[in-house]
Scaffold this motif. Structure first.
Motif, PDB file in Angstrom:
ATOM      1  N   SER A 119     100.449 -19.595 -74.285  1.00  0.00           N
ATOM      2  CA  SER A 119     100.761 -20.361 -75.495  1.00  0.00           C
ATOM      3  C   SER A 119      99.529 -21.044 -76.062  1.00  0.00           C
ATOM      4  N   GLN A 120      98.474 -21.203 -75.246  1.00  0.00           N
ATOM      5  CA  GLN A 120      97.211 -21.817 -75.672  1.00  0.00           C
ATOM      6  C   GLN A 120      96.069 -20.905 -75.234  1.00  0.00           C
ATOM      7  N   LEU A 121      95.810 -19.859 -75.986  1.00  0.00           N
ATOM      8  CA  LEU A 121      94.816 -18.861 -75.605  1.00  0.00           C
ATOM      9  C   LEU A 121      93.417 -19.457 -75.479  1.00  0.00           C
ATOM     10  N   LYS A 122      93.077 -20.454 -76.284  1.00  0.00           N
ATOM     11  CA  LYS A 122      91.709 -20.988 -76.311  1.00  0.00           C
ATOM     12  C   LYS A 122      91.346 -21.781 -75.060  1.00  0.00           C
ATOM     13  N   LYS A 123      92.346 -22.168 -74.249  1.00  0.00           N
ATOM     14  CA  LYS A 123      92.016 -22.879 -73.004  1.00  0.00           C
ATOM     15  C   LYS A 123      91.314 -21.958 -72.013  1.00  0.00           C
ATOM     16  N   PRO A 124      91.904 -20.798 -71.658  1.00  0.00           N
ATOM     17  CA  PRO A 124      91.186 -19.925 -70.715  1.00  0.00           C
ATOM     18  C   PRO A 124      90.169 -18.995 -71.377  1.00  0.00           C
ATOM     19  N   THR A 145      90.851 -11.258 -69.259  1.00  0.00           N
ATOM     20  CA  THR A 145      92.051 -10.442 -69.091  1.00  0.00           C
ATOM     21  C   THR A 145      93.220 -11.309 -68.656  1.00  0.00           C
ATOM     22  N   SER A 146      94.388 -11.031 -69.233  1.00  0.00           N
ATOM     23  CA  SER A 146      95.607 -11.738 -68.843  1.00  0.00           C
ATOM     24  C   SER A 146      96.746 -10.740 -68.667  1.00  0.00           C
TER      25      SER A 146
END
Length: 197
Positions: A26-31, A20-21
């Motif tokens: 800008s970089q969804l794949k990091k978290p 959840t955010s």
């Protein structure tokens, strides 16, 4: 205070791992370490993108539960942006690039009737209202610049599903799928232009 959030799930129907955010990423794949299969949106809408840094094809998602994102997105989500603006009176802004560069002039909201479909051509701006009636906008045929016309005039016809404007005619598909054509529309438009110069 209205808190907006987006929750991603690794499986359809909101199962599996979740993330959840409440902020744009800008970089969804990091978290978010998994491919997104379903989504829940709370509060304001979000825009998801097929490339990092808000690039690629954007998909606008309003508040709701989406059990299978493949129904509206063909590729992985790489970035996501919260749209914090008041969406009660939206303004559409078109850009020359998917990176939001170039022209940023907003479209003008025309007050009056709410239309579900518009078509424009040599014989003017035609629209279909929510009740499937067809309307023509007076004051915009043969004009240049930013003329948006003055008013809508209802035309006599059966309920219409869609329309296309040609050189001197308006082609329509009625609710039963029949094709109809309104010819010599220049006469209709001339009368409107004389009435509303």
């Amino acid at each position: 205070m209205n808190i907006s959030s987006i929750t991603f799930f690794s499986e359809e129907n909101w199962t599996g791992e979740s993330f959840t955010s409440e902020d744009s990423l800008s970089q969804l794949k990091k978290p978010c370490k998994f491919d997104v299969k379903s989504v829940i949106i709370k509060g304001n809408p979000w825009c998801v993108y097929t490339e990092p840094s808000y690039g690629g094809r954007p998909v606008f998602i309003e508040e709701g539960k989406y059990p299978d994102v493949s129904l509206f997105a063909n590729s992985e989500f790489q970035s996501v942006k919260l749209l914090p603006e008041d969406m009660s009176k939206p303004i559409l802004i078109c850009y020359n690039s998917s990176k939001y560069k170039g022209t940023d002039e907003p479209y003008t909201l025309i007050e009056g009737r709410t239309m579900r479909f518009v078509a424009i051509g040599e014989v003017g701006l035609w629209a279909i209202a929510k009740d499937n009636s067809i309307w023509v906008r007076g004051g915009c045929v043969g004009k240049t610049g930013t003329t948006i016309g003055e008013n809508w005039t209802k035309c006599q016809s059966a309920p219409i599903k869609s329309a296309s404007v040609g050189g001197n005619c308006v082609w329509c598909i009625d609710m039963e799928g029949h094709i109809t054509v309104r010819t010599e529309t220049w006469r209709d438009m001339l009368l409107l232009e004389l009435r509303y110069p």
